[in-house]
Design a protein around this motif. Sequence first.
Motif, PDB file in Angstrom:
ATOM      1  N   ARG A 110      60.822  92.255 -62.824  1.00 26.11           N
ATOM      2  CA  ARG A 110      60.398  91.897 -61.470  1.00 26.11           C
ATOM      3  C   ARG A 110      60.683  93.021 -60.482  1.00 26.11           C
ATOM      4  NH1 ARG A 110      62.941  87.688 -61.646  1.00 26.11           N
ATOM      5  NH2 ARG A 110      61.320  86.288 -62.383  1.00 26.11           N
ATOM      6  N   ALA A 115      57.650  92.927 -57.685  1.00 29.09           N
ATOM      7  CA  ALA A 115      56.886  91.682 -57.694  1.00 29.09           C
ATOM      8  C   ALA A 115      57.489  90.629 -56.771  1.00 29.09           C
ATOM      9  CB  ALA A 115      56.824  91.138 -59.117  1.00 29.09           C
ATOM     10  N   LYS A 116      56.630  89.713 -56.339  1.00 25.67           N
ATOM     11  CA  LYS A 116      57.050  88.570 -55.518  1.00 25.67           C
ATOM     12  C   LYS A 116      56.834  87.246 -56.243  1.00 25.67           C
ATOM     13  CE  LYS A 116      55.750  91.018 -51.283  1.00 25.67           C
ATOM     14  NZ  LYS A 116      54.756  91.087 -50.193  1.00 25.67           N
ATOM     15  N   SER A 117      55.833  87.180 -57.104  1.00 26.47           N
ATOM     16  CA  SER A 117      55.511  85.938 -57.811  1.00 26.47           C
ATOM     17  C   SER A 117      56.514  85.683 -58.930  1.00 26.47           C
ATOM     18  CB  SER A 117      54.116  86.023 -58.437  1.00 26.47           C
ATOM     19  OG  SER A 117      53.132  86.261 -57.464  1.00 26.47           O
ATOM     20  N   TYR A 118      56.589  84.415 -59.339  1.00 26.88           N
ATOM     21  CA  TYR A 118      57.405  84.108 -60.517  1.00 26.88           C
ATOM     22  C   TYR A 118      56.708  84.634 -61.765  1.00 26.88           C
ATOM     23  CZ  TYR A 118      54.280  80.233 -61.788  1.00 26.88           C
ATOM     24  OH  TYR A 118      53.191  79.484 -62.169  1.00 26.88           O
ATOM     25  N   MET A 137      49.845  86.446 -64.363  1.00 27.43           N
ATOM     26  CA  MET A 137      49.347  86.156 -63.027  1.00 27.43           C
ATOM     27  C   MET A 137      49.645  87.342 -62.139  1.00 27.43           C
ATOM     28  SD  MET A 137      52.194  83.371 -61.763  1.00 27.43           S
ATOM     29  CE  MET A 137      51.405  83.082 -60.204  1.00 27.43           C
ATOM     30  N   ASP A 138      48.961  87.420 -61.006  1.00 24.87           N
ATOM     31  CA  ASP A 138      49.169  88.522 -60.082  1.00 24.87           C
ATOM     32  C   ASP A 138      50.634  88.574 -59.672  1.00 24.87           C
ATOM     33  OD1 ASP A 138      49.353  89.674 -57.213  1.00 24.87           O
ATOM     34  OD2 ASP A 138      47.355  90.282 -57.856  1.00 24.87           O
ATOM     35  N   LYS A 139      51.214  89.748 -59.699  1.00 21.63           N
ATOM     36  CA  LYS A 139      52.649  89.877 -59.458  1.00 21.63           C
ATOM     37  C   LYS A 139      53.046  89.551 -58.020  1.00 21.63           C
ATOM     38  CE  LYS A 139      52.704  94.849 -58.411  1.00 21.63           C
ATOM     39  NZ  LYS A 139      53.212  96.178 -58.835  1.00 21.63           N
ATOM     40  N   ASN A 140      52.069  89.550 -57.106  1.00 20.29           N
ATOM     41  CA  ASN A 140      52.376  89.286 -55.705  1.00 20.29           C
ATOM     42  C   ASN A 140      51.617  88.114 -55.103  1.00 20.29           C
ATOM     43  OD1 ASN A 140      54.258  91.417 -55.288  1.00 20.29           O
ATOM     44  ND2 ASN A 140      52.565  92.870 -55.219  1.00 20.29           N
ATOM     45  N   ASP A 141      50.649  87.577 -55.825  1.00 25.09           N
ATOM     46  CA  ASP A 141      49.795  86.543 -55.248  1.00 25.09           C
ATOM     47  C   ASP A 141      49.425  85.534 -56.326  1.00 25.09           C
ATOM     48  OD1 ASP A 141      47.874  84.991 -54.045  1.00 25.09           O
ATOM     49  OD2 ASP A 141      46.687  86.655 -53.276  1.00 25.09           O
ATOM     50  N   GLY A 142      50.135  84.413 -56.336  1.00 15.76           N
ATOM     51  CA  GLY A 142      49.917  83.393 -57.358  1.00 15.76           C
ATOM     52  C   GLY A 142      48.571  82.704 -57.276  1.00 15.76           C
ATOM     53  N   TYR A 148      44.516  85.653 -63.583  1.00 13.28           N
ATOM     54  CA  TYR A 148      44.944  84.634 -64.533  1.00 13.28           C
ATOM     55  C   TYR A 148      44.401  85.059 -65.891  1.00 13.28           C
ATOM     56  CZ  TYR A 148      45.910  81.479 -60.554  1.00 13.28           C
ATOM     57  OH  TYR A 148      46.387  80.900 -59.407  1.00 13.28           O
TER      58      TYR A 148
END
Length: 200
Positions: A110, A115-118, A137-142, A148
């Motif tokens: 992370r 990254a910001k996403s889980y 998934m996108d590392k910053n925008d779920g 996906y």
Amino acid sequence: MPAEIRKTLLHVENTLIEGGKVAEQPLKMIAAIAVIRNPWAGRGFVDDLKPEIQDCAPGLGSLLTDMVLEAAGGGDMVEGYGKAAIVGVNGEIEHGSALIHTLRFGNFYREAVSAKSYLAFTNTRGPANAAMQIPLMDKNDGGRRSHYLTIQLQVADAPAPDEIMIALGASIGGRPHHRIGDRYQDLKELGHDVDNPASV
């Protein structure tokens, strides 16, 4: 004691044509995998998994992160990311979960990719040559559906009954020709507040 690693594998696939149409930006998907001896194998039911988590997870997180970054050309290149574990048939799914669902494992990745996403994940049990699926998934925008993605692969001799396969996955780019919009578009069409999806 650090993880007993039997082997590592690096999987890289590049999609140049999708649906019969050349991709404007080829999609690169990367998986870094470690096949390790299950540290709880042969010990019956173990109540406290924490000692082995602390021993094994940091080294695995660091190793697999470095493998992904080398193949991607750096953390800035990674757009989608995820993780997975397959436990051999003599182990518990909890054993794989113990190693990937800890900040001692995932934070290396992370932080390296900012990254910001889980981290999307799968954890399953299976025999050698079981299909491993690593959801991304996108590392910053779920809600960015173009990212996906799922990496699917198999390792002919792993996991053995007393082993665990641990993996990190990455994408550079999203699905070629993605055209289903994103989550925010759906929320607007359904009359929801994008900033507060639970409201109507």
